[in-house]
Structures are given as structure tokens and as C-alpha cells.
Design an enzyme around this catalytic site. Structure first.
Site, short mmCIF file in Angstrom:
data_model
loop_
_atom_site.label_atom_id
_atom_site.label_comp_id
_atom_site.label_asym_id
_atom_site.label_seq_id
_atom_site.Cartn_x
_atom_site.Cartn_y
_atom_site.Cartn_z
N CYS A 53 -0.63 0.25 9.61
CA CYS A 53 -0.76 1.64 9.16
C CYS A 53 -2.17 1.91 8.63
O CYS A 53 -2.84 2.83 9.05
CB CYS A 53 0.25 1.97 8.07
SG CYS A 53 1.93 2.14 8.69
N HIS A 54 -2.61 1.06 7.68
CA HIS A 54 -3.92 1.30 7.08
C HIS A 54 -4.76 0.04 7.01
O HIS A 54 -5.73 -0.03 6.26
CB HIS A 54 -3.76 1.92 5.68
CG HIS A 54 -2.90 3.14 5.69
ND1 HIS A 54 -1.56 3.09 5.38
CD2 HIS A 54 -3.15 4.42 6.03
CE1 HIS A 54 -1.03 4.28 5.50
NE2 HIS A 54 -1.96 5.12 5.89
N GLY A 55 -4.36 -0.98 7.77
CA GLY A 55 -5.20 -2.16 7.92
C GLY A 55 -5.24 -3.11 6.75
O GLY A 55 -6.32 -3.55 6.34
N HIS A 87 0.85 -1.19 0.00
CA HIS A 87 0.00 0.00 0.00
C HIS A 87 0.89 1.24 0.00
O HIS A 87 1.07 1.88 -1.03
CB HIS A 87 -0.95 -0.03 1.20
CG HIS A 87 -1.84 1.17 1.29
ND1 HIS A 87 -2.12 1.81 2.48
CD2 HIS A 87 -2.51 1.85 0.33
CE1 HIS A 87 -2.91 2.84 2.26
NE2 HIS A 87 -3.16 2.87 0.96
#
Lengths: 282, 431, 190
Positions: C154-156, C130
Site C-alpha cells: 500500500c505505502h511501501g 501504518h
């Protein structure tokens, strides 16, 4: 007006002050020069002029010579001198294959860390490693060499005037001091642990003659390893280590200069045309 | 200021009209170095060096910013990162050689620019401010160049830093504390290297700022010219563009040819071999010298070898070196001759060519030579003449000299007619 | 007289026409040359920011995998970035193989992501695809995400046991770098 006059008056006084001080120093110096004897310089020789393939604006490396020079460094110089700005990977530029570079690096032991204990250890080199130093630190280098630390050789030919010729001349220049020299300059006699060399600025250096016998190094390409040959080869190699980009630099320079010459001529003609209208005809 | 006949900027399309209303940058450029700036038609090639100096300032800023991306100002690694730039960074060798030789070329063109100013007395009214700002630029350049030379952390870098900060040690009483404060230590090390790097990065932008003031001040009276006679009417001038843009373009071509010949084929010719040895605080090189552009001033520093009256030799040398440049600030008020150009000043010309120029050459040679005879004695005589020339001879000859007749106007000087020469007229500078 | 004037006039006109054309050509050529020179300068100025030779050369890493127990992973460094080397348990291999590749965002089978004969050694970059964070799950006791592989906090983004993206914003599976087994127990990456 009075104010301006005073600026000039002050200037004249200050100017005379500095001038008198300088001339006073001159007078004292002249008196000393006339009455005192100045120790003459020791007469050392300018390096011999040796022709190399990389000389001049069209110069190119002679890979065979650089490879021979590497061998001389490897078998002789590296016992005392480091080459710390050169990495094994750089040797690919001397015409070695990737495999040869890997094998060369692996044959060298470089400082490493034991992955299990974290202790300092030695491991075989990788192409990304730099040439290892023969001594762990400067103190060890001084202790092993009677306090004369052998300098790093990476930049030696750039760090001396006329460096390539100097290195070669020094290496083949060891000799006994002549009788005339000793008569004229008794202080030039080599002290204990020093060796006479006419190319070294104070005529005596701590390095023992490193290249003392022909055939000290056996060249892979069959070239006869005379002392002159080995000296020139290692000087050529050290010129490469000092500036591996030298040949590329010269080769880049030509198109740049030719383009600039062309552009400058155009600029001149253009300037002449533009000025033709206002320039008076003679 | 602008001359009444100066061409006016006229925005041609919607975009330039919009810009001219909101931010008249095109107009500024047009009036500064475009067709809107009338320039004397008789400028010689000596008038090229101002533009060239500006160009090399740009070269230094661009190459310098690039080098700063790869350099690390830490005494442990400064020398190694410099070699990293030379060996591993793409085109790093070119950037470094272009920067090192760019400094030399910057000084060459600036010295020729100053030489032009001295011979044609460009410092005289109404152009005093241009000259004063020019001296400020020169002082900033010297500081910048000195600190830049320290950054590679070679032997000359280190000992140069030590010797030059040692100059401040000559100041009575406070000298030593000042030296220690400047270095942030007792000898050059990390603290000194880091602050020199920071200031070396900052000062070029300060120089660029003063250059803008220098050019601004120039545009108020307009350019001087080889006759020294002020502009009288339109026929004396041509628009800067295209006439002087073309001439400067040609001059730039010649300068770049010489510059790149040096960069690509003799990049170390103006440097010193000892700076390829890493700094060693325990061993001084046998013969330390600054870079060539400091040699004349270094010779003046070293000329004072004995105490004079109550002034110690060390202090005297430092005072003389600073005075030798600072006295330039007073030139507009020392040389009061109403005639500007050396071409029309017989006495001034003799002292200039047979006094000042030989003295400068001797100082240059002696500054680069080892501190031994005959160089020291020669530099002492040349130093004495240097101070006498600017502070004694120039003020006196400007009063006693009888100038040669001046041309009536620039146009007349160009067209070569000698009919209208009027003795005694136009010898006073235009106000 | 009239004759000379008549012949002279056109001549003058032609020369001046030529003159103007020649002048324009010269100016354009000179300015173009300056432009070409300026563009040529841009090349080294841009190129100097690309990785230097020492950075490019330091791009191969050797890892000894013999000491990794099933279910464990080690972190190594490849190109200054984390490299995960994991020995999968039979259950993890089964879970990975049970997932139909057609249903994946980035369809790849476990066999495609490992070397033949070493299906239990999963070598991936420890860099979330990502925005480059380091996913959790390699070290003992770290969260392994909903699919038992890696989880980027961080963003799953959730990766499965084969390091394939299953849930979250990451677009592709964890990158498998170029590597080979130089012996049964040593891999060389890069």
C-alpha cells in the site's frame, strides 16, 4: 353555499350507505346466530400461578434454580428441542466459571468443517458456539416426530401468554381426560400419537410427557427432583433463555424512574411558579 | 402571522447578531416556540399532546436509526438479528423496547391530540390546513408503523404483511397484480422485507417534514383554545416561552414516567406473544391481530361479513376501513356549526360522549378480539354509528343545534366574570 | 395607620425578593434536571456502537503449527484479521539476530518477539502498522521486501525476518498478539 350543501349531501348519502351495509351484515349475523349452533370452544385451563424469584419489579434470578433447569433441558428437552439463540458463553451468567463453561461446551458436539478435507463433520463445542440443534434440518425434525416439528425453546416463554407459568403447567399437567370432558366433548379424546393436557389450547398435543418420573434428573445440589420441581426449574431456565437481560432491565428501570419523578416534580414546581403571575386567584 | 403585541427578537451579542443577519435561525425558534409566539392563556392539558407527539417522533427516529445499525433486512436473518440486538448489542434491549413502546406512545399521544381536535373542533376555519396536514401525518404514521412491525419477521409480522397487502387484493380487476407488485412476490419474503425496511426508514423523515408544515400552518392563525373564542387582545395571550415551555416540560415528565415504566417493567404488555415465533409461511397463528393502535380500524374492516347489493364483503370492508380515515379530510366542511368548542354545543356534546366515544371503545375492543360473536355483531353496530356520526349526525346537528352562550373573550372566561356575556355574539369564527 | 404601612412595606419586599430567588432556583434546577436526563441518554446511544458480546467473545483462535515447513508461513484469522504464523529458517533467525536492535525504529530483539524454546515460530498480526493493509510475504512466491520478511504494497513498508519495521512509513513492528503454546505444536491466540 350550494357547493357546501352538496358536500354535506354527498356525505349524508355515503354515511347512510356504509351504515346500512354494516347494519345489513349485523342483521344477517344476528339471524345466523339465532338459527345456527356455534361449536363451543374446548375448555382448556389457564396456567397455574407459580411464584418465581424473578417475578415483580425487584425480581432476581435464582442461579441454583437456573442451573437445575439447564440440567433438565440438557438431559430431557435437548433430545428433541433446539435452543439456537443461546450460546455456551451465555451460561457464565448462570454463575458458572469460565472453565466450567469451556468444559460444558467441549462436551457438546457441534457441526464443523474438517480443516483438511472441507467435509462437514462434528467437533467439540467452544464457548462461542450456540446450542446445537438435535436435527440437521426441519425436514429431519418433521420426519423423526410424526410431522410435528419440536419448536425451538429459546423464546418459548415469551412466545406464549403467561409463558413461564404455561411451560411449567404444561409439563406437570399431563393426565387422562376426565369422563365428564369426554361426555361433553367427545372430540377431545386424544387421537393416535397424541396426549391429553388440559393446559394446551386444543387439549391434545404430540409431545409425549417428557417428565414422567420423579428423579428422572439427578440434581447436583441435592434438590429432590419431583416432576413439579423439574417443571418449574426448566420453566425458570427457559425464562432466562428468552430474555437474559430481564433482571438488568428491571434494575436499570428504578434509577431512571426515580430520576424522572424528581425531575417531573421540579418541572411542576417551576411551572407553578411561572404561571403564578397570570393565574387568577380563585 | 403574528399578533401586533408579539415580542420581537433582539439579538444581544455579536454572534447572535451575525446569525440573525446571515441565517436567522434563533429568530425562527423565538417566533415559533419562544417568547415571540403569543398563545391563548387558557389552554388546558389537552393542548400538551402536540408537543408530546413531536417528542415521540424524535424518540422513534433516534432509537430507529440506532436499531438499523444492528438489524439486517433479510428473511434468513431478520429474526436472528432482532434477537442479536436483544441479547448481544450493548443496551440493544433498551433500544428495541424503547422503539416498540415508543410507537405505542406515539399513537397514544396522537390519538389524544386528535380527540382534542375533534371535541374542540380545531379543524374549523381558519385552521382547516392544520387539520388536513394532521390527517396526512396520521396516514403516514399508520403506514410506517405497519411496515416497522413487519421487520422483526415474527409470525405476526409475516401474517400482518400478508393480510394488509391482501387488502389491495380486494380491488376489482387490478387487485391481485397490485398485491404481487407490492410484495415483489407471491407471499412476503426478502423483496417485501427489504422494501418495507427502506420505506420504514424513509417515512419518518417525510413525517417530520409534514410536521414542520403542520406547525407552520398553526402559526398563521395561532393556537385554538378551549373556549373556541378567537384571541381579541394582548390580555388573552401569554408568550409561549416561558409559560407553555414550562407546562409542556411538566407534561413531558409525566409522559416519560409512564413510558419508561412500560419500557422497563412491562415491555411486552402491548405486543403479541406470537411475534416471538419466527415467521413460518406454512402456518398461520390461530388468532391474528394487528398492533393495538390499529384495532378500531381492523374492527371496521372485519365488520362487513356479507355482500351488500353488488359489492363483495371483502371489498366493502376495505372501502369502509379506508373511508373511516379519509372522511376526516372532509370534517371542516361537514361540521358547519359556527361554535368550535364542544363545551358550548349541547347536542354535539351528547353525541360525542354518548355516541362516538362508546363506539370507538367498542371498535377498539372488538378489533383486538377474535372474529366471533358477540364481537362481530357489536362491531357492526359501532361501525354503523361511526359513519353516521361523522357523515350524517355532524352535518345535521351543526344546522339544528342552538349553542350555549359563549364568553366574550378568553380573558373573561379565565377570570370567571359572566357580566359581559352577549348571546348570539362572537359565535361566528374570526376571519 | 402610618405604622402599619411602614411595617407592611419591608415585609412585602422581602417576600418578593425570596420569591424571585426561589423561582430562579426552581427554573435552574428544572432545566438542569432536563440537561442531566439528556446527557444520560447519550450514554447508551454511544455505547451501543461498541463491540457487542458475540464479537468480544469470538476473540480466541487455535492454530496447529506442526505442518509448517521452515521458511513457510500460514495465514489464520484472529478477530476477523489475518494472523501470520511463520517458521523461520536458521538463516532468517541469524539475519534477525545480526541486526543491532539499537538501530531500529522500534527496538525489539527476535527473542522478545517469540516464545522461549520456540524461537523459530514467529506469530504476528498480518496487519501493517501504518494504515492496516495486509503485507505480502506470507504466501509462497510473494514479494518479501528488501529485508526478506514482509512488504506492505500500500505505502511501501518493509519488515525484516522478525517482522520488524525497517523502511517505509509504518511506525512500529508488526504486532505480536497475546498467545501461548497449549502443546508443542498448537498455539492459542487471544
Amino acid at each position: 353555499m350550494i357547493k357546501l350543501l352538496s358536500v354535506r349531501l354527498v356525505a349524508i348519502i355515503v354515511g347512510i350507505g356504509f351504515a346500512v351495509a354494516a347494519l345489513w351484515a349485523f342483521a344477517v349475523g344476528a339471524y345466523n346466530a339465532a338459527t345456527e349452533e356455534v361449536a363451543p370452544h374446548l375448555p382448556y385451563e389457564k396456567p397455574r400461578d407459580i411464584a418465581y424469584s424473578f417475578d415483580g419489579p425487584f425480581g432476581k434470578w435464582d442461579h441454583a434454580q437456573l442451573q437445575r433447569g439447564l440440567k433438565v433441558y440438557d438431559e430431557v428437552c435437548s433430545a428433541c428441542h433446539s435452543l439456537k439463540y443461546v450460546a455456551f458463553r451465555d451460561l457464565a451468567q448462570l454463575g458458572y466459571s469460565e472453565g466450567q463453561v469451556k468444559a460444558y461446551a467441549a462436551a457438546k458436539q457441534v457441526p464443523g468443517i474438517d480443516p483438511n478435507t472441507g467435509e462437514a463433520t462434528m467437533r467439540p463445542g467452544l464457548p462461542t458456539d450456540y446450542f446445537p440443534s438435535p436435527y440437521p434440518n426441519a425436514v429431519a425434525a418433521a420426519a423423526a416426530n410424526n410431522n410435528a416439528i419440536p419448536p425451538d425453546l429459546s423464546l418459548m416463554t415469551k412466545a406464549r401468554g403467561d409463558g413461564t407459568n404455561y411451560v411449567a403447567s404444561l409439563l406437570m399437567g399431563y393426565q387422562e381426560p376426565s369422563a365428564e370432558l369426554l361426555e361433553e366433548h367427545p372430540e377431545a379424546a386424544p387421537g393416535p400419537g397424541l396426549y391429553h393436557n388440559p393446559y394446551f389450547p386444543n387439549l391434545n398435543l404430540a409431545m409425549a410427557p417428557p417428565l414422567s418420573t420423579a428423579g428422572q434428573v439427578t440434581y447436583d445440589d441435592g434438590t429432590e427432583a419431583t416432576i413439579e420441581q423439574m417443571s418449574e426449574d426448566v420453566a425458570a431456565f427457559l425464562t432466562w433463555t428468552a430474555e437474559p437481560t430481564m433482571v438488568k432491565r428491571k434494575q436499570t428501570g428504578w434509577p431512571v424512574l426515580i430520576f424522572l419523578l424528581f425531575a417531573t416534580i421540579l418541572a411542576y414546581l417551576s411551572k407553578k411558579q411561572i404561571w403564578a403571575a397570570v393565574k387568577p386567584k380563585k | 402571522m403574528s399578533f401586533p403585541w408579539a415580542r420581537q427578537y433582539e439579538p444581544k451579542n455579536a454572534v447572535t447578531k451575525f446569525l440573525d443577519e446571515k441565517l436567522p435561525l434563533p429568530r425562527l425558534v423565538y417566533n415559533a416556540v419562544g417568547a415571540g409566539y403569543p398563545v391563548p392563556r387558557n389552554l388546558s392539558y389537552f393542548w400538551n399532546f402536540g408537543v408530546l407527539a413531536g417528542f415521540f417522533l424524535m424518540v422513534q427516529i433516534v432509537t430507529g436509526v440506532v436499531l438499523a445499525m444492528h438489524y439486517a433486512a433479510n428473511a434468513q436473518v431478520a429474526f436472528a438479528t432482532t434477537e442479536h440486538i436483544m441479547r448481544d448489542v450493548n443496551w440493544g434491549w433498551l433500544m428495541r423496547y424503547a422503539h416498540a413502546n415508543g410507537a405505542s406512545f406515539f399513537f397514544i399521544v396522537v390519538y389524544l391530540h386528535i380527540f382534542r381536535g375533534l371535541f374542540y373542533s380545531s379543524y374549523k376555519a381558519p385552521r382547516e390546513m392544520i387539520w388536513l396536514l394532521g390527517v396526512v401525518i396520521f396516514l403516514l404514521m399508520m403506514a410506517t408503523a405497519f411496515m416497522g412491525y413487519v421487520l422483526p419477521w415474527g409470525q405476526m409480522s409475516f401474517w400482518g404483511a400478508k393480510v394488509i397487502t391482501g387488502l389491495f387484493g380486494a380491488i376489482p380487476l387490478v387487485g391481485e397484480p397490485i398485491q404481487i407488485w407490492l410484495l415483489g412476490g407471491f407471499a412476503p419474503d426478502n423483496a417485501a422485507l427489504n422494501r418495507f425496511f427502506s420505506l420504514h426508514f424513509l417515512l419518518p423523515f417525510v413525517i417530520a417534514g409534514v410536521v414542520i408544515l403542520h406547525i407552520w400552518a398553526l402559526h398563521i392563525p395561532g393556537s385554538s383554545n378551549p373556549t373556541g373564542v378567537e384571541i381579541k387582545n394582548e390580555s388573552d395571550t401569554v408568550p409561549f416561552h416561558p409559560y407553555y415551555t414550562a407546562k409542556d416540560g411538566f407534561g413531558l415528565g409525566i409522559a416519560l414516567l409512564l413510558y419508561f415504566a412500560l419500557v422497563f417493567f412491562l415491555p411486552n404488555a402491548l405486543g403479541h406473544p406470537d411475534n416471538y415465533i419466527e415467521a413460518n409461511p406454512l402456518s398461520t397463528p390461530a388468532h391474528i391481530v394487528p398492533e393495538w393502535y390499529f384495532w378500531p380500524f381492523y374492527a371496521i374492516l372485519r365488520a362487513f361479513t356479507v355482500d351488500f347489493l353488488f359489492v363483495p364483503a371483502k371489498l366493502m370492508g376495505v372501502l369502509a376501513m379506508f373511508a373511516s380515515i379519509l372522511l376526516w379530510f372532509f370534517l371542516p366542511w361537514l361540521d358547519k356549526s359556527p361554535v368550535r368548542s364542544g363545551h358550548y354545543r349541547p347536542l354535539f356534546r351528547k353525541f360525542f360522549w354518548f355516541g362516538l366515544i362508546p363506539a370507538m371503545i367498542i371498535l377498539f375492543i372488538c378489533g383486538g378480539a377474535p372474529a366471533e360473536e358477540p364481537y362481530v355483531m357489536l362491531s357492526q353496530i359501532a361501525t354503523a354509528y361511526y359513519f353516521l356520526h361523522f357523515l350524517v349526525i355532524l352535518p345535521i346537528i351543526s344546522s339544528v343545534e342552538k349553542p350555549e352562550p359563549l364568553p366574550y373573550s378568553i380573558t373573561e372566561a379565565v377570570l370567571g366574570s359572566d357580566k359581559k356575556v352577549v348571546k348570539g355574539e362572537n359565535t361566528s369564527p374570526a376571519v | 395607620m402610618a405604622d402599619t404601612t411602614a411595617t407592611a412595606t419591608p415585609d412585602t419586599v422581602t417576600t418578593s425578593d425570596d420569591g424571585i430567588r426561589r423561582r430562579d432556583f426552581l427554573d435552574i434546577a428544572a432545566v438542569s434536571a432536563a440537561g442531566i436526563g439528556g446527557l444520560a441518554v447519550v450514554f447508551p446511544l454511544v455505547s451501543q456502537m461498541a463491540p457487542s458480546k458475540d464479537v468480544l467473545a469470538a476473540s480466541s483462535t487455535e492454530v496447529d503449527v506442526s505442518a509448517i515447513e521452515p521458511g513457510q508461513a500460514i495465514k489464520a484469522v484472529f478477530r476477523k484479521q489475518p494472523l501470520f504464523v511463520k517458521r523461520l529458517t536458521p538463516e532468517e533467525i541469524a539475519a534477525a539476530n545480526a541486526t543491532p536492535t539499537g538501530s531500529l525504529r522500534d527496538p525489539q530483539s527476535l527473542a522478545e518477539r517469540t516464545k522461549e524454546g520456540h524461537a523459530d515460530i514467529l506469530v504476528t498480526m498480518g496487519v501493517c502498522t501504518h494504515l492496516g493493509c495486509v503485507p505480502l510475504g506470507a504466501a509462497e512466491g510473494e514479494v518479501k521486501g528488501e529485508f526478506g520478511g514482509y512488504f506492505c504494497p500500500c505505502h511501501g513498508s518493509h519488515y525484516d525476518t522478525a517482522g520488524r519495521i525497517r523502511k517505509g512509513p509504518a511506525p512500529t513492528n508488526l504486532e505480536v498478539p497475546e498467545y501461548e503454546f497449549t502443546s508443542d505444536t498448537v498455539i492459542q491466540v487471544g
